[in-house]
Write a protein that holds these residues in place. Structure first.
Motif, PDB file in Angstrom:
ATOM      1  N   SER A  10      29.513  28.708  -5.612  1.00 31.30           N
ATOM      2  CA  SER A  10      28.919  27.369  -5.497  1.00 31.30           C
ATOM      3  C   SER A  10      29.318  26.678  -4.205  1.00 31.30           C
ATOM      4  CB  SER A  10      29.385  26.487  -6.662  1.00 31.30           C
ATOM      5  OG  SER A  10      28.923  26.999  -7.880  1.00 31.30           O
ATOM      6  N   HIS A  11      28.462  25.758  -3.754  1.00 33.54           N
ATOM      7  CA  HIS A  11      28.832  24.995  -2.560  1.00 33.54           C
ATOM      8  C   HIS A  11      29.538  23.692  -2.920  1.00 33.54           C
ATOM      9  CE1 HIS A  11      24.892  23.401  -3.698  1.00 33.54           C
ATOM     10  NE2 HIS A  11      25.333  22.253  -3.197  1.00 33.54           N
ATOM     11  N   ALA A  12      29.513  23.329  -4.205  1.00 35.70           N
ATOM     12  CA  ALA A  12      30.195  22.094  -4.615  1.00 35.70           C
ATOM     13  C   ALA A  12      30.783  22.283  -5.999  1.00 35.70           C
ATOM     14  CB  ALA A  12      29.212  20.927  -4.618  1.00 35.70           C
ATOM     15  N   ILE A  13      31.964  21.714  -6.186  1.00 37.57           N
ATOM     16  CA  ILE A  13      32.667  21.824  -7.468  1.00 37.57           C
ATOM     17  C   ILE A  13      33.154  20.424  -7.820  1.00 37.57           C
ATOM     18  CG2 ILE A  13      34.696  22.806  -8.625  1.00 37.57           C
ATOM     19  CD1 ILE A  13      34.057  24.739  -5.790  1.00 37.57           C
ATOM     20  N   ASN A  14      32.920  20.017  -9.074  1.00 42.64           N
ATOM     21  CA  ASN A  14      33.391  18.677  -9.426  1.00 42.64           C
ATOM     22  C   ASN A  14      34.009  18.628 -10.814  1.00 42.64           C
ATOM     23  OD1 ASN A  14      30.375  18.657 -10.432  1.00 42.64           O
ATOM     24  ND2 ASN A  14      31.363  16.910 -11.437  1.00 42.64           N
ATOM     25  N   GLY A  15      34.873  17.644 -10.969  1.00 43.70           N
ATOM     26  CA  GLY A  15      35.412  17.304 -12.275  1.00 43.70           C
ATOM     27  C   GLY A  15      34.678  16.072 -12.785  1.00 43.70           C
ATOM     28  N   PHE A  54      23.743  26.940  -5.971  1.00 43.69           N
ATOM     29  CA  PHE A  54      24.567  26.543  -7.121  1.00 43.69           C
ATOM     30  C   PHE A  54      25.622  25.495  -6.793  1.00 43.69           C
ATOM     31  CE2 PHE A  54      23.249  30.857  -8.530  1.00 43.69           C
ATOM     32  CZ  PHE A  54      22.722  30.509  -9.770  1.00 43.69           C
ATOM     33  N   SER A  55      25.876  24.663  -7.782  1.00 46.36           N
ATOM     34  CA  SER A  55      27.071  23.830  -7.782  1.00 46.36           C
ATOM     35  C   SER A  55      27.606  23.829  -9.213  1.00 46.36           C
ATOM     36  CB  SER A  55      26.760  22.419  -7.288  1.00 46.36           C
ATOM     37  OG  SER A  55      25.517  22.003  -7.788  1.00 46.36           O
ATOM     38  N   PHE A  56      28.875  23.497  -9.362  1.00 44.67           N
ATOM     39  CA  PHE A  56      29.570  23.795 -10.610  1.00 44.67           C
ATOM     40  C   PHE A  56      30.383  22.587 -11.078  1.00 44.67           C
ATOM     41  CE2 PHE A  56      33.911  25.761 -11.771  1.00 44.67           C
ATOM     42  CZ  PHE A  56      33.659  25.757 -13.139  1.00 44.67           C
ATOM     43  N   THR A  57      30.211  22.244 -12.343  1.00 44.04           N
ATOM     44  CA  THR A  57      31.022  21.182 -12.942  1.00 44.04           C
ATOM     45  C   THR A  57      32.002  21.799 -13.922  1.00 44.04           C
ATOM     46  OG1 THR A  57      29.104  19.715 -12.866  1.00 44.04           O
ATOM     47  CG2 THR A  57      30.970  19.003 -14.215  1.00 44.04           C
ATOM     48  N   ASN A  58      33.270  21.480 -13.745  1.00 39.16           N
ATOM     49  CA  ASN A  58      34.285  21.892 -14.719  1.00 39.16           C
ATOM     50  C   ASN A  58      34.483  20.753 -15.717  1.00 39.16           C
ATOM     51  OD1 ASN A  58      37.315  21.382 -15.447  1.00 39.16           O
ATOM     52  ND2 ASN A  58      37.091  23.590 -15.281  1.00 39.16           N
ATOM     53  N   THR A 101      31.365  26.739 -17.193  1.00 39.97           N
ATOM     54  CA  THR A 101      31.214  28.149 -16.794  1.00 39.97           C
ATOM     55  C   THR A 101      30.192  28.900 -17.644  1.00 39.97           C
ATOM     56  OG1 THR A 101      33.085  28.648 -18.230  1.00 39.97           O
ATOM     57  CG2 THR A 101      33.542  28.433 -15.886  1.00 39.97           C
ATOM     58  N   HIS A 102      29.701  28.291 -18.715  1.00 37.86           N
ATOM     59  CA  HIS A 102      28.804  29.031 -19.622  1.00 37.86           C
ATOM     60  C   HIS A 102      27.623  29.689 -18.911  1.00 37.86           C
ATOM     61  CE1 HIS A 102      30.398  25.522 -22.260  1.00 37.86           C
ATOM     62  NE2 HIS A 102      31.331  26.419 -22.030  1.00 37.86           N
ATOM     63  N   PRO A 103      27.008  29.030 -17.923  1.00 42.30           N
ATOM     64  CA  PRO A 103      25.919  29.709 -17.206  1.00 42.30           C
ATOM     65  C   PRO A 103      26.363  30.368 -15.895  1.00 42.30           C
ATOM     66  CG  PRO A 103      25.781  27.321 -16.902  1.00 42.30           C
ATOM     67  CD  PRO A 103      27.095  27.611 -17.555  1.00 42.30           C
ATOM     68  N   SER A 104      27.662  30.588 -15.701  1.00 36.89           N
ATOM     69  CA  SER A 104      28.112  31.005 -14.367  1.00 36.89           C
ATOM     70  C   SER A 104      27.740  32.452 -14.032  1.00 36.89           C
ATOM     71  CB  SER A 104      29.614  30.788 -14.200  1.00 36.89           C
ATOM     72  OG  SER A 104      30.300  31.502 -15.192  1.00 36.89           O
ATOM     73  N   HIS A 133      40.896  13.866 -13.905  1.00 38.15           N
ATOM     74  CA  HIS A 133      40.559  15.269 -14.147  1.00 38.15           C
ATOM     75  C   HIS A 133      40.231  15.991 -12.840  1.00 38.15           C
ATOM     76  CE1 HIS A 133      37.205  18.215 -15.269  1.00 38.15           C
ATOM     77  NE2 HIS A 133      38.311  18.797 -15.677  1.00 38.15           N
ATOM     78  N   SER A 134      39.477  15.350 -11.969  1.00 35.98           N
ATOM     79  CA  SER A 134      39.120  15.995 -10.700  1.00 35.98           C
ATOM     80  C   SER A 134      40.371  16.244  -9.853  1.00 35.98           C
ATOM     81  CB  SER A 134      38.122  15.135  -9.927  1.00 35.98           C
ATOM     82  OG  SER A 134      36.924  15.024 -10.675  1.00 35.98           O
TER      83      SER A 134
END
Ligand code: GL4
Length: 836
Positions: free
Chosen positions: A443-448, A366-370, A334-337, A453-454
């Protein structure tokens, strides 16, 4: 042979590009003289390192420039990796490997009277990250370039990276990192591409000349972002992608108005505040520090990067309508969210796009990795702080939230609880902006980062979002680059492998599979052990130099290196050491496999219990290492200042890899992969990527113990009772009693009390619950080590089955499933022969 064959002016081999030993020697001497301003006689080792680094940089510049030129000229999509951290490690050795220049450069350096390894060791590593998350970004940059994928990495050029750790009287002491002190030969500043970033102030609405309602942001501070570029080379390809890190400066180097009014200090103040923005990396891994400066850092680098991308895009495109076709932006946690709100602001306020269109572009971009489920790491910002610094972004987030919640209302009418749970603004009590929700919605995609974890993301922190948009969620199991973590760090093992199966595995790690049949060959196992013995000997020398401790290279090297955190359970590991110590004391003739326990890792400076764990390890080391009754059977060493450089020495030398986090807590882990790839066997829980490593290497080649994630949850839900374990397990009781008696603290019974209080009082990491299983499993490890033939067999099979854990595989999955991006081959010909 010169790179430039088209330029008729170059008749002889060019000193800046030539690759022969003679030319390299000349270039080295030349750079020493003209860039460092030194004769060989008075040059320091560092001068020589700098001269060599410039010699290598010269040889990659054509690749670097051609790469960006090619990306500009073709309309291929470009991946943008937005990350607040890059834990790169030293560049020189890696660049030599990737350029395929190791041998000629080694010869040139030696013929110049220098030693290559020594020069490589001099490089100060850019520690621009805390741990796994930052290191993953660095591995990804390596793989992107190696796979010839157009990519830019954007981040922050921290003047002070992660602190250097010293150990004094067993305690961690933090020393400021000064990586830039003697200059950084790998970066090029591009002040001509500087951008301005606004901060603070207020917003105003107005009607534009077309009669449209608009908002403008009147900031009370303006900061300048200067880009510093570093080339990231691929392995034996011509691609050199750009890593662009931003440094903050005052927009005006002097506030003249104030100065004229006589307020000299007031005028300088603005300069100081602006430069502070990129001064220092926050040294917390997995913990949010809700500090204003941190939010400013995040916004600063994200705004700089998005403005830079818009500039690049508009140089070639009439509008921003197809921005998302040009750039696929991956948010590294999330640091650049804040980028979601910033891109909306740029599109709506500055480029006058209609909201709906701007939103489509943003979501498609955007897409986002947790990277973590730990509640203390989930970023949220208090509303007052947020609105003070980013007043316009708060308005935009409210608008995003309102429109999003309207959608939710359609799907789930009259479900107030659900709305509250999904809201980007947490309004129960004190108000907060939840950054993971902003990233998810935008975002259109979110991944673990590993299968477990995912899955847990979908069941816990983003459960309601998963129910809304199941198709957005996927898993991308982490990987590590075999170039740095095997070829560079373990040349002996790499050469042994290549001698049998060729070098194809370096780019295609699945080829390691061909090693499997060799596991059955006694001669190969013999060679394997020989390599391991030599590498362990090297580490033993290092340990002797650092801590004056003599360790036996024939003992089992049992290693845990990673950030110090209760969930990673370094304390469980040291409890086992104490257990073995007691066993020997109670049974002086006990025959066990001699072990050397090696620890390394930094604790966040404000994390008291983690620091106390370091103190406990060192205290146990002091007793165990000096007890004549123990002799050579046990040694304990805490090596200070664990970092990338040190990692390169320790992974190759390990026999046993400690991956003992409480199940469900370690999102993936990447150290686990580096160990296995270097032939260590793992003792581990069913957590993070351990599960997948075990699947790949085979259960019979992995030491498994401990509660599973559902069992952890059940134990906690039932009201975990540490005392019961203490009372029921005599081995555990003996260990705990010995610590409490002051045995490791010169009679001080208070020193470790806070740690013991947490283990007995409130321990969500269930150390006591897993203790006995861990000890039993460690016993099996010790027995297995006695059969060296079988141990080698298992180690070879571990390496042979590591193909999955190359970051090349991970990046290919992102490229196919999320970014929809194709490689672009870079040609090495001079694109602008006569400087046109
Ligand atoms: C981390 C995870 O803790 C770690 O398991 C993972 O391997 C890494 C990269 O995905 O990300 N998350 C945070 S925060 N720091 C990490 O190292």
């Amino acid at each position: 042979m010169a790179f430039n064959t088209t330029n008729p002016l170059i008749q002889v081999e060019d000193d800046r590009t030539g690759l022969s030993v003679e030319t390299l020697k000349r270039a080295l001497a030349d750079n020493l003289f003209y860039l460092q301003g030194k004769f060989p006689g008075i040059a320091t080792k560092h001068d020589c390192y700098m001269a060599l680094a410039y010699t290598i940089r010269d040889r990659l510049l054509q690749r670097w420039l051609n790469t960006s030129q090619t990306y500009l000229n073709c309309d291929n999509r470009v991946v943008v990796y937005l990350s607040a951290e890059y834990l790169l490690g030293p560049h020189l050795g890696n660049n030599l490997i990737n350029l395929g220049l190791w041998e000629p450069v080694k010869q040139a350096v030696e013929e110049s009277g220098l030693n290559l390894e020594e020069l490589i060791n001099i490089e100060e590593e850019p520690g621009l990250g805390n741990g796994g998350l930052g290191r993953l970004a660095a591995c990804f940059m390596d793989s992107l370039a190696t796979l010839e994928i157009p990519a830019i990495g954007y981040g922050i050029r921290y003047e002070f990276g992660i602190f250097d750790q010293e150990i004094e009287d067993g305690w961690q002491v933090e020393i400021t990192d000064k990586w830039l002190q003697l200059g950084n030969p790998w970066e090029i500043a591009r002040p001509e591409a500087a951008v301005l970033v606004k901060l603070g102030g207020h917003t105003e609405s107005y009607t534009d000349e077309k009669g449209d309602y608009r908002v403008r942001w009147i900031p009370n501070n303006l900061v300048k972002g200067i880009p510093y570029d570093t080339p990231i080379l691929g392995y034996k390809v011509s691609t050199a992608n750009n890593l662009r890190l931003w440094k903050s400066e005052a927009a005006e180097s002097f506030d003249f108005q104030r100065f004229n009014m006589g307020d000299y200090y007031g005028a300088v103040q603005n300069k100081v505040t602006s430069e502070n923005l990129t001064k220092v990396l926050y040294p917390n891994d997995e913990q949010l520090q809700g500090k204003e400066l941190r939010l400013a850092q995040q916004y600063f680098f994200v705004s700089c990067s998005l403005q830079d991308m818009i500039r690049i895009h508009l140089a070639d495109n009439p509008s921003l309508e197809n921005f998302h076709e040009h750039f696929a932006v991956q948010l590294n946690d999330t640091h650049p969210s804040i980028g979601v709100a910033e891109l909306m602001r740029l599109l709506v306020d500055e480029h006058h796009y209609e909201w709906g269109k701007a939103w489509n572009i943003t979501q498609a971009t955007f897409s986002f990795t947790n990277h973590t489920l730990l509640p203390e790491a989930l970023e949220k910002w208090s509303l007052p702080l947020f609105s003070q610094m980013l007043p316009r972004h708060l308005e935009i987030i409210y608008e995003i939230n309102q429109r999003f919640l309207d959608q939710v209302r359609i799907k789930y009418p009259n479900d107030g609880d659900r709305l509250a749970q999904l809201s980007i603004i947490d309004e129960a009590g004190e108000k907060w902006v939840r950054m993971a929700y902003l990233a998810t919605v935008g975002s259109h995609a979110i991944n673990g980062v590993a299968a477990l974890h995912s899955q847990l993301i979908k069941e816990t922190i983003l459960k309601d979002f998963y129910e809304l948009w199941p198709e957005k969620f996927s898993n991308k199991t982490n990987g590590v680059t075999p170039r740095r973590w095997l070829v560079l760090s373990n040349p002996r093992l790499s050469n042994l492998i290549s001698s049998r199966i060729g070098e194809g595995w370096i780019k295609n790690l699945d080829e390691l599979k061909q090693l499997e049949p060799f596991a059955d060959l006694a001669g190969f196992r013999q060679d394997w052990r020989q390599v391991k013995r030599e590498v362990k000997q090297d580490l033993a020398h290092y340990i002797k130099a650092q801590s004056d401790l003599v360790v036996n290279p024939d003992s089992l090297f049992d290693v845990q290196v990673k950030r110090i955190h209760e969930y990673k359970r370094q304390h469980l590991n040291i409890l086992h050491v104490i257990h073995l110590y007691l066993q020997i004391k109670n049974n002086p003739n006990l025959e066990i496999s001699p072990r050397t326990f090696i620890y390394g890792g930094k604790a966040a400076p404000g994390y008291f219990i983690a620091k106390l764990i370091i103190k406990l390890i060192n205290s146990v080391a002091e007793v165990v290492n000096n007890d004549p009754a123990i002799g050579d059977r046990l040694k304990v060493v805490f090596l200070s200042n664990y970092n990338v450089k040190f990692g390169q020495k320790v992974y190759p030398a390990a026999d046993l890899s400690e991956q003992i986090s409480t199940a469900g807590k370690e999102a993936s882990g990447t150290g686990n992969m580096k160990f296995s790839m270097n032939g260590a066997l793992t003792i581990g829980t069913l957590d993070g990527a351990n599960i997948e490593i075990r699947e790949e290497v085979g259960a019979e080649n992995f030491f498994l113990f401990g509660l599973t994630t559902p069992e952890v949850e059940k134990t906690l839900a039932a009201g975990y009772q540490p005392w019961e374990y203490y009372n029921n397990y005599p081995d555990l009781k003996a260990v705990v009693d010995l610590i409490n008696s002051g045995f490791f603290s010169h009679g001080d019974t208070e020193l470790f009390r806070p740690l013991m209080d947490s283990l007995f009082g409130h321990d969500p990491y269930l150390v006591f619950a897993d203790f006995q299983a861990y000890v039993d499993c460690q016993h099996q490890v010790g027995e297995a080590y006695k059969d060296q033939e079988n141990w080698s067999r298992m180690a070879i099979l571990n390496v042979a089955r590591m193909g999955k854990f190359s970051s090349d595989r991970t990046i290919r999955e992102y490229a196919e499933d999320i970014w929809a991006i194709k490689p672009v081959v870079i040609e090495l010909e001079d694109l602008c022969p006569d400087g046109q």
